[in-house]
Write a protein that holds these residues in place. Structure first.
Motif, PDB file in Angstrom:
ATOM      1  N   MET A   1      24.721  89.471 -89.338  1.00 14.75           N
ATOM      2  CA  MET A   1      23.893  89.038 -88.397  1.00 14.75           C
ATOM      3  C   MET A   1      25.040  88.829 -87.092  1.00 14.75           C
ATOM      4  SD  MET A   1      21.308  85.901 -88.962  1.00 14.75           S
ATOM      5  CE  MET A   1      20.974  86.026 -90.770  1.00 14.75           C
ATOM      6  N   ASN A   2      24.421  89.235 -85.788  1.00 15.28           N
ATOM      7  CA  ASN A   2      25.318  88.937 -84.603  1.00 15.28           C
ATOM      8  C   ASN A   2      25.137  87.488 -84.204  1.00 15.28           C
ATOM      9  OD1 ASN A   2      23.273  88.665 -82.950  1.00 15.28           O
ATOM     10  ND2 ASN A   2      23.194  90.707 -82.398  1.00 15.28           N
ATOM     11  N   THR A   3      26.263  87.173 -83.588  1.00 15.64           N
ATOM     12  CA  THR A   3      26.285  85.682 -83.127  1.00 15.64           C
ATOM     13  C   THR A   3      25.147  85.229 -82.319  1.00 15.64           C
ATOM     14  OG1 THR A   3      28.702  85.852 -83.119  1.00 15.64           O
ATOM     15  CG2 THR A   3      28.043  83.921 -82.176  1.00 15.64           C
ATOM     16  N   ASP A   4      24.822  85.924 -81.355  1.00 20.41           N
ATOM     17  CA  ASP A   4      23.802  85.692 -80.641  1.00 20.41           C
ATOM     18  C   ASP A   4      22.285  85.457 -81.290  1.00 20.41           C
ATOM     19  OD1 ASP A   4      24.947  85.628 -78.103  1.00 20.41           O
ATOM     20  OD2 ASP A   4      24.601  87.732 -77.710  1.00 20.41           O
ATOM     21  N   HIS A   5      22.175  86.187 -82.248  1.00 14.30           N
ATOM     22  CA  HIS A   5      21.125  85.937 -83.086  1.00 14.30           C
ATOM     23  C   HIS A   5      21.134  84.840 -83.935  1.00 14.30           C
ATOM     24  CE1 HIS A   5      17.529  87.014 -85.336  1.00 14.30           C
ATOM     25  NE2 HIS A   5      18.245  86.725 -86.668  1.00 14.30           N
ATOM     26  N   GLU A   6      22.241  84.548 -84.670  1.00  8.55           N
ATOM     27  CA  GLU A   6      22.626  83.413 -85.278  1.00  8.55           C
ATOM     28  C   GLU A   6      22.494  82.143 -84.525  1.00  8.55           C
ATOM     29  OE1 GLU A   6      25.759  82.798 -87.836  1.00  8.55           O
ATOM     30  OE2 GLU A   6      25.470  84.432 -89.077  1.00  8.55           O
ATOM     31  N   VAL A   7      22.772  82.035 -83.366  1.00 11.27           N
ATOM     32  CA  VAL A   7      22.648  80.929 -82.104  1.00 11.27           C
ATOM     33  C   VAL A   7      21.156  80.549 -82.134  1.00 11.27           C
ATOM     34  CG1 VAL A   7      23.136  79.944 -80.187  1.00 11.27           C
ATOM     35  CG2 VAL A   7      24.951  81.336 -81.540  1.00 11.27           C
ATOM     36  N   ASN A   8      20.381  81.662 -81.774  1.00 10.22           N
ATOM     37  CA  ASN A   8      18.976  81.510 -81.655  1.00 10.22           C
ATOM     38  C   ASN A   8      18.242  81.079 -82.697  1.00 10.22           C
ATOM     39  OD1 ASN A   8      19.110  82.522 -78.842  1.00 10.22           O
ATOM     40  ND2 ASN A   8      18.816  84.687 -79.450  1.00 10.22           N
ATOM     41  N   LEU A   9      18.600  81.289 -83.960  1.00 12.36           N
ATOM     42  CA  LEU A   9      18.163  80.807 -85.175  1.00 12.36           C
ATOM     43  C   LEU A   9      18.738  79.244 -85.408  1.00 12.36           C
ATOM     44  CD1 LEU A   9      18.839  83.691 -87.926  1.00 12.36           C
ATOM     45  CD2 LEU A   9      16.453  83.014 -86.887  1.00 12.36           C
ATOM     46  N   LEU A  10      19.785  78.979 -84.962  1.00  8.05           N
ATOM     47  CA  LEU A  10      20.270  77.486 -85.013  1.00  8.05           C
ATOM     48  C   LEU A  10      19.202  76.630 -83.973  1.00  8.05           C
ATOM     49  CD1 LEU A  10      22.095  75.488 -85.665  1.00  8.05           C
ATOM     50  CD2 LEU A  10      23.563  75.951 -83.785  1.00  8.05           C
ATOM     51  N   VAL A  11      18.947  77.271 -82.739  1.00 11.86           N
ATOM     52  CA  VAL A  11      18.048  76.597 -81.757  1.00 11.86           C
ATOM     53  C   VAL A  11      16.891  76.074 -82.454  1.00 11.86           C
ATOM     54  CG1 VAL A  11      16.964  76.805 -79.694  1.00 11.86           C
ATOM     55  CG2 VAL A  11      19.274  77.222 -79.793  1.00 11.86           C
ATOM     56  N   GLU A  12      16.276  77.366 -83.291  1.00 14.82           N
ATOM     57  CA  GLU A  12      14.889  76.801 -84.004  1.00 14.82           C
ATOM     58  C   GLU A  12      15.096  75.895 -85.009  1.00 14.82           C
ATOM     59  OE1 GLU A  12      13.743  80.827 -85.386  1.00 14.82           O
ATOM     60  OE2 GLU A  12      13.728  81.846 -83.396  1.00 14.82           O
ATOM     61  N   GLU A  13      16.180  76.064 -85.659  1.00 20.31           N
ATOM     62  CA  GLU A  13      16.224  75.100 -86.914  1.00 20.31           C
ATOM     63  C   GLU A  13      16.442  73.544 -86.362  1.00 20.31           C
ATOM     64  OE1 GLU A  13      15.800  75.659 -90.160  1.00 20.31           O
ATOM     65  OE2 GLU A  13      15.082  77.701 -89.093  1.00 20.31           O
ATOM     66  N   ILE A  14      17.222  73.396 -85.199  1.00 22.66           N
ATOM     67  CA  ILE A  14      17.396  72.246 -84.535  1.00 22.66           C
ATOM     68  C   ILE A  14      15.859  71.621 -84.182  1.00 22.66           C
ATOM     69  CG2 ILE A  14      18.295  70.791 -82.615  1.00 22.66           C
ATOM     70  CD1 ILE A  14      20.797  72.868 -82.842  1.00 22.66           C
TER      71      ILE A  14
ATOM     72  N   LYS B   1      27.870  75.719 -78.806  1.00 22.82           N
ATOM     73  CA  LYS B   1      28.478  74.702 -78.128  1.00 22.82           C
ATOM     74  C   LYS B   1      29.246  75.351 -77.020  1.00 22.82           C
ATOM     75  CE  LYS B   1      31.419  70.415 -77.998  1.00 22.82           C
ATOM     76  NZ  LYS B   1      32.242  69.378 -78.660  1.00 22.82           N
ATOM     77  N   LYS B   2      29.792  76.556 -77.136  1.00 28.32           N
ATOM     78  CA  LYS B   2      30.617  77.401 -76.269  1.00 28.32           C
ATOM     79  C   LYS B   2      29.777  77.994 -75.173  1.00 28.32           C
ATOM     80  CE  LYS B   2      34.611  80.197 -76.419  1.00 28.32           C
ATOM     81  NZ  LYS B   2      35.252  81.133 -77.165  1.00 28.32           N
ATOM     82  N   ARG B   3      28.417  78.254 -75.489  1.00 29.35           N
ATOM     83  CA  ARG B   3      27.643  78.663 -74.692  1.00 29.35           C
ATOM     84  C   ARG B   3      26.640  77.561 -74.051  1.00 29.35           C
ATOM     85  NH1 ARG B   3      28.310  82.559 -78.795  1.00 29.35           N
ATOM     86  NH2 ARG B   3      27.762  84.650 -78.172  1.00 29.35           N
ATOM     87  N   LYS B   4      26.958  76.618 -74.072  1.00 26.92           N
ATOM     88  CA  LYS B   4      26.451  75.402 -73.698  1.00 26.92           C
ATOM     89  C   LYS B   4      24.952  74.941 -73.834  1.00 26.92           C
ATOM     90  CE  LYS B   4      29.846  74.940 -69.916  1.00 26.92           C
ATOM     91  NZ  LYS B   4      30.970  74.545 -70.469  1.00 26.92           N
TER      92      LYS B   4
ATOM     93  N   GLY C   1      30.715  77.323 -87.801  1.00 27.06           N
ATOM     94  CA  GLY C   1      31.095  78.373 -86.611  1.00 27.06           C
ATOM     95  C   GLY C   1      29.711  78.504 -85.638  1.00 27.06           C
ATOM     96  N   THR C   2      28.856  78.770 -86.234  1.00 21.84           N
ATOM     97  CA  THR C   2      27.466  79.004 -85.376  1.00 21.84           C
ATOM     98  C   THR C   2      27.323  77.789 -84.435  1.00 21.84           C
ATOM     99  OG1 THR C   2      26.586  80.222 -87.077  1.00 21.84           O
ATOM    100  CG2 THR C   2      25.110  79.284 -85.406  1.00 21.84           C
ATOM    101  N   LEU C   3      27.664  76.456 -84.904  1.00 22.99           N
ATOM    102  CA  LEU C   3      27.566  75.513 -83.919  1.00 22.99           C
ATOM    103  C   LEU C   3      28.606  75.348 -82.954  1.00 22.99           C
ATOM    104  CD1 LEU C   3      26.829  72.687 -86.705  1.00 22.99           C
ATOM    105  CD2 LEU C   3      25.482  73.010 -84.656  1.00 22.99           C
TER     106      LEU C   3
END
Length: 79
Positions: free
Chosen positions: A1-14, A54-57, A48-50
């Motif tokens: 999985m790429n980082t952008d995809h994981e970050v998007n999944l994180l937003v959904e989970e939050i 955070k780095k992407r604000k 790491g995903t968090l």
């Protein structure tokens, strides 16, 4: 999985696990994210995903990094 995809999944989970805080932003405790079975299956490295989010604000939390147990009560806030 790429980082952008994981970050998007994180937003959904939050959004799934969190609730609105006093400021009207979605917020979830780190311990809730860390102990959730679905999150455990999605993210190999939740911390790491968090940090990438955070780095992407996209999220904020009150620590440089988060550790299970020590930071379970830290709010992860969706920006």
């Amino acid at each position: 999985m790429n980082t952008d995809h994981e970050v998007n999944l994180l937003v959904e989970e939050i959004q799934r696990l969190g609730s609105k805080n006093a400021e009207g932003k979605m917020s979830v405790k780190f311990g809730v994210l860390f102990s959730d079975d679905r999150c455990a299956n999605i993210f190999e490295a939740l911390v790491g995903t968090l940090r990438a989010a955070k780095k992407r604000k996209l999220v904020t939390f009150a620590s440089e990094t988060l550790l299970q147990g020590v930071h379970d009560d830290v709010d992860v806030i969706l920006l």
